[in-house]
Design a protein around this motif. Sequence first.
Motif, mmCIF file in Angstrom:
data_model
loop_
_atom_site.group_PDB
_atom_site.id
_atom_site.type_symbol
_atom_site.label_atom_id
_atom_site.label_comp_id
_atom_site.label_asym_id
_atom_site.label_seq_id
_atom_site.Cartn_x
_atom_site.Cartn_y
_atom_site.Cartn_z
ATOM 1 N N TYR A 67 0.366 -47.862 -25.867
ATOM 2 C CA TYR A 67 -0.301 -49.202 -25.955
ATOM 3 C C TYR A 67 0.326 -50.270 -25.146
ATOM 4 N N THR B 195 -0.448 -41.312 -26.967
ATOM 5 C CA THR B 195 -1.047 -42.521 -26.645
ATOM 6 C C THR B 195 -0.033 -43.596 -26.501
ATOM 7 N N ASP C 194 -9.591 -47.140 -35.858
ATOM 8 C CA ASP C 194 -8.491 -46.365 -35.510
ATOM 9 C C ASP C 194 -7.733 -47.634 -34.754
ATOM 10 N N LYS C 195 -8.148 -48.717 -34.825
ATOM 11 C CA LYS C 195 -7.535 -50.203 -34.308
ATOM 12 C C LYS C 195 -6.485 -50.713 -35.318
ATOM 13 N N GLN D 82 4.006 -45.911 -34.278
ATOM 14 C CA GLN D 82 4.240 -46.380 -33.168
ATOM 15 C C GLN D 82 5.749 -46.732 -32.943
ATOM 16 N N GLN E 115 -5.219 -43.085 -24.302
ATOM 17 C CA GLN E 115 -4.906 -41.775 -24.526
ATOM 18 C C GLN E 115 -4.970 -41.006 -23.515
ATOM 19 N N GLN F 247 -5.248 -49.771 -24.930
ATOM 20 C CA GLN F 247 -4.753 -48.576 -25.563
ATOM 21 C C GLN F 247 -5.150 -47.280 -24.840
ATOM 22 N N ASN G 181 0.015 -39.297 -31.223
ATOM 23 C CA ASN G 181 -1.378 -39.433 -31.154
ATOM 24 C C ASN G 181 -2.132 -40.704 -31.824
ATOM 25 N N THR G 182 -3.300 -40.824 -31.921
ATOM 26 C CA THR G 182 -4.039 -41.846 -32.488
ATOM 27 C C THR G 182 -4.354 -41.774 -33.970
#
Lengths: 114, 111
Positions: A33, A31, B97-98, A103, A50, A48, A97-98
């Motif tokens: 961002y 992931t 999931d934000k 992060q 993936q 974002q 991952n999400t």
Amino acid sequence: EAGVAQSPRYKIIEKRQSVAFWCNPISGHATLYWYQQILGQGPKLLIQFQNNGVVDDSQLPKDRFSAERLKGVDSTLKIQPAKLEDSAVYLCASSFNTGGETQYFGPGTRLLVL
Amino acid sequence: TQLLEQSPQFLSIQEGENLTVYCNSSSVFSSLQWYRQEPGEGPVLLVTVVTGGEVKKLKRLTFQFGDARKDSSLHITAAQPGDTGLYLCAGLMNRDDKIIFGKGTRLHILP
């Protein structure tokens, strides 16, 4: 372990010019961002990814901003044409991952539009 | 609409004092994170709280998640100049999931 790399660190352009930023995430992170952080504010998510697919780009001003992550690794963010209000720090982050995974942020690119 | 309100916006105190900063919302979050950001760098994750009422300690830093999972606080004991920075809270919205960031509290510890 190498962190998230971003370049350039600083960029000064005139309004209506184009600019591109590059990000190389931590190896193995699916992931990626891109955030915009205006002075005095917290980061705002622009897009974002993936792997090489877009998960969320609801806050990306698509008339002037574009981003890609063609091979699912590094990514570029482009602004064309730039406006004065685009002056900000552009942060790239990656996570394994999400779903709330940690992060890891790069140092950011500081953009000044004159 | 700012989903996460952080207060105070700025705080300047003497070394050795205690302080608390707050992160409030009318929304429920599945988890909440605290980051510290130093000038010229990206934010660095300090802690993630998940359970309502949860308390986590990181040396002199104590983080608490509200019972209703709408708010959080960060308490620093005996602040040191190295604690200077921008403290950001970020909430994870369960439905998509934000992650939403607050505007941050800029903390300056005077030696």
